[in-house]
Write an enzyme that holds these catalytic residues in place. Structure first.
Site: not given
Length: 190
Positions: A18, A40, A48
């Site tokens: 990522y 998000e 995350w």
């Protein structure tokens, strides 16, 4: 020679991939902008990595992030999603994703695309920060405050300034790779 990366991505393969391929890369595709907005908003209050590990499940649960299909989800669909252990089972965030799909389409109607609306806040150009260490990275800015306020006015949910700043980082509106990270210069840092 090993590449120097931002310390936050650690060594877990999904996180490294990522970091190396997506984080901070300017996104102008509305479908991907919607996907990141959903992810998000679900990340609020969580790490995350928790979201990244479940990303494929979110994609399936939220119908490949098809705006129209997500906007048409019913209360029954919400109840079904609340039973899905593969995603974050939070009624408010699920309902927010549905509301955000509807609001997203209204923005598209008004501005031609969500991309045109969103990127106008930075005059179409990513903000190039010169971050020396993780402690120097902001959690929100005047621009994320402005975007958050405008999104809320337009009916978006779970779009506080901190969430929006993380969104801006993810979609490349801001380059917050540390200056020693190999991605910093690749994404326009000088």
């Amino acid at each position: 020679m090993e590449k120097h990366r931002c310390a936050w991505c650690g060594s877990e393969p999904v996180y490294v991939e990522y970091h190396d391929k997506e984080w901070g890369v300017p996104v102008h595709d509305d479908k991907l902008l919607f996907e990141f907005l959903v992810l998000e908003s679900f990340q609020a209050g969580l790490s995350w990595i928790t979201i990244l590990r479940r990303r494929a499940h979110f994609k399936k649960a939220f119908l490949n992030f098809d705006l129209k299909k997500v906007a048409e989800l019913t209360e029954n669909d919400v109840d079904i999603l609340l039973q899905n252990e593969s995603v974050i089972r939070h009624r408010g965030k699920i309902e927010a994703s549905i509301a955000n799909a509807k609001a997203f389409m209204k923005v598209q109607d008004e501005f031609g695309s969500f991309d045109a609306y969103l990127w106008a806040f930075v005059d179409g150009n990513p903000i190039q920060n010169k971050v020396k260490s993780l402690k120097d990275i902001a959690s929100k800015t005047a621009i994320s405050d402005k975007i958050s306020k405008d999104l809320k006015k337009r009916g978006f949910k779970f779009v506080g300034s901190t969430t929006i700043y993380a969104y801006m980082q993810a979609i490349g509106m801001v380059n917050d790779h540390i200056i020693e990270c190999f991605r910093y210069k690749e994404l326009g840092g000088k």
